[in-house]
Scaffold this motif. Structure first.
Motif, mmCIF file in Angstrom:
data_model
loop_
_atom_site.group_PDB
_atom_site.id
_atom_site.type_symbol
_atom_site.label_atom_id
_atom_site.label_comp_id
_atom_site.label_asym_id
_atom_site.label_seq_id
_atom_site.Cartn_x
_atom_site.Cartn_y
_atom_site.Cartn_z
ATOM 1 N N ASP A 288 -23.952 34.896 -23.067
ATOM 2 C CA ASP A 288 -23.063 36.241 -23.906
ATOM 3 C C ASP A 288 -21.668 36.648 -23.527
ATOM 4 O O ASP A 288 -20.777 36.311 -24.132
ATOM 5 N N ASP A 289 -21.590 36.541 -22.048
ATOM 6 C CA ASP A 289 -20.320 36.985 -21.543
ATOM 7 C C ASP A 289 -19.434 35.527 -21.693
ATOM 8 O O ASP A 289 -18.194 35.690 -22.095
ATOM 9 N N LEU A 290 -19.762 34.691 -21.446
ATOM 10 C CA LEU A 290 -19.092 33.275 -21.798
ATOM 11 C C LEU A 290 -18.782 33.232 -23.062
ATOM 12 O O LEU A 290 -17.709 32.699 -23.470
ATOM 13 N N GLY A 291 -19.436 33.371 -23.950
ATOM 14 C CA GLY A 291 -19.167 33.207 -25.372
ATOM 15 C C GLY A 291 -18.020 34.197 -25.816
ATOM 16 O O GLY A 291 -17.350 33.908 -26.619
ATOM 17 N N GLY A 292 -18.064 35.443 -25.262
ATOM 18 C CA GLY A 292 -17.088 36.387 -25.635
ATOM 19 C C GLY A 292 -15.797 35.967 -25.170
ATOM 20 O O GLY A 292 -14.804 35.922 -25.849
ATOM 21 N N LEU A 293 -15.740 35.222 -23.884
ATOM 22 C CA LEU A 293 -14.313 34.739 -23.564
ATOM 23 C C LEU A 293 -14.064 33.507 -24.404
ATOM 24 O O LEU A 293 -12.720 33.546 -24.700
ATOM 25 N N LEU A 294 -14.776 32.625 -24.714
ATOM 26 C CA LEU A 294 -14.660 31.620 -25.653
ATOM 27 C C LEU A 294 -14.037 32.115 -27.055
ATOM 28 O O LEU A 294 -13.016 31.656 -27.670
ATOM 29 N N ASP A 295 -14.794 33.235 -27.496
ATOM 30 C CA ASP A 295 -14.047 33.591 -28.824
ATOM 31 C C ASP A 295 -12.824 34.428 -28.718
ATOM 32 O O ASP A 295 -12.146 34.191 -29.644
ATOM 33 N N VAL A 296 -12.629 35.152 -27.394
ATOM 34 C CA VAL A 296 -11.158 35.576 -27.273
ATOM 35 C C VAL A 296 -10.158 34.314 -27.306
ATOM 36 O O VAL A 296 -9.140 34.491 -27.860
ATOM 37 N N GLY A 297 -10.541 33.242 -26.577
ATOM 38 C CA GLY A 297 -9.679 32.118 -26.416
ATOM 39 C C GLY A 297 -9.367 31.747 -27.999
ATOM 40 O O GLY A 297 -8.343 31.496 -28.276
ATOM 41 N N ALA A 298 -10.461 31.591 -28.909
ATOM 42 C CA ALA A 298 -9.939 30.774 -30.280
ATOM 43 C C ALA A 298 -9.100 31.847 -31.024
ATOM 44 O O ALA A 298 -8.397 31.779 -31.559
#
Length: 303
Positions: free
Chosen positions: A63-73
């Motif tokens: 979940d936390d990693l997905g949040g970072l990748l979403d911010v990157g997008a």
């Protein structure tokens, strides 16, 4: 067995167990008659410690990693439009810091604490995943064999910062004010003075043009040298990564061979002890038999 299932299992074990697990999975694939799958599994590379730690985040902090990748997008989209990057940068910094702490905790729980170099490589990989869509996909998949990094200051696919090299567009609904023409200055110089000044102006302009051309040539040479050195550095980094992976593999094989040697030595020692006990028992038995024969001979003589 499917390749994705085998790869997920393989990159989920600690690096020291990677080779043995890969061998087992490839053997199972061959036993099932799938030689192509066995070959694909055998070609998978053992991850470095930092890459394994990033893979841990994919499995245990999704979940936390997905949040970072979403911010990157969102950052990559904002870079194209030029708006909202400040807030996204702050969000990225907070998420990366939290994920670094989590990666350290997970690695320590698995018995493989991260040292400073590995922590830096994990951070570089997380940062690269926010600016490079391909790296983000690799991180999300959770099968990294080595850490990733991003060269440059802008997201992949963007050559310049938003608006760089271009004039600022006027705000919506506002028309730029026309520039007022300055009144021409009255030329008070004498004709002879103006005629003498023209050659000096021409020579100055030509000198400036030659200097600008020379500087542009130097800039081109510097850029070519930078590109060449960057390529060499990338090649050296790949060689170092391969060497590191090979060292890990050899270290694992050495540890396994050492364990087998120690086990064989213990078995040999136990066998020697058993042999000594058997020899002692045989001597005692021979001695007892000899004494029994002597007693029988004495009884026969007195009988």
């Amino acid at each position: 067995m499917e390749f994705s299932t085998a790869a997920d299992e393989l990159y989920g074990v600690v690096p020291e167990e990677f080779v043995a697990t890969r061998t087992r999975l490839a053997r199972e694939a061959r036993a099932d008659g799938d030689a192509a799958l066995a070959k694909r599994i055998g070609a998978l590379r053992r991850p470095t410690l930092s890459a394994w730690a990033v893979n841990l985040l994919t499995r245990s902090a999704a979940d936390d990693l997905g949040g970072l990748l979403d911010v990157g997008a969102r950052m990559r989209e904002a870079w194209g439009s030029g708006g909202g990057l400040g807030d996204l940068e702050r969000q990225r910094a907070r998420l990366v810091a939290a994920l670094l702490r989590r990666a350290g905790e997970l690695a320590a729980e698995a018995g493989r604490p991260l040292r400073d170099q590995a922590v830096r490589e994990v951070e570089d990989t997380l940062q690269a995943a926010t600016v490079d869509e391909q790296v983000a996909g690799e991180v999300r998949e959770g099968r990294l064999p080595r850490p990733r990094s991003h060269t440059g200051f802008v997201p992949a696919g963007f050559a310049l910062a938003p608006g760089a090299g271009a004039e600022r567009e006027p705000e919506a609904g506002k028309r730029p004010k026309p520039r007022e023409k300055a009144a021409p200055a009255k030329d008070t110089a004498a004709p002879a003075e103006r005629k003498a000044e023209r050659p000096r102006v021409t020579r100055t302009s030509a000198a400036r043009a030659r200097r600008a051309e020379a500087l542009a040539g130097r800039a081109d040479e510097a850029e070519r040298a930078l590109a060449d050195r960057t390529e060499r550095a990338d090649a050296a980094r790949r060689v170092a990564e391969d060497a590191s992976a090979e060292v890990g593999r050899l270290r694992h094989e050495l540890e396994r061979a050492t364990a087998e040697r120690d086990s064989a030595a213990r078995k040999a020692e136990r066998a020697e002890q058993a042999r000594d006990r058997a020899e002692e028992a045989a001597r005692d038995a021979r001695k007892a038999a000899k004494e029994a024969r002597r007693a029988a001979d004495r009884d026969a003589a007195h009988g």
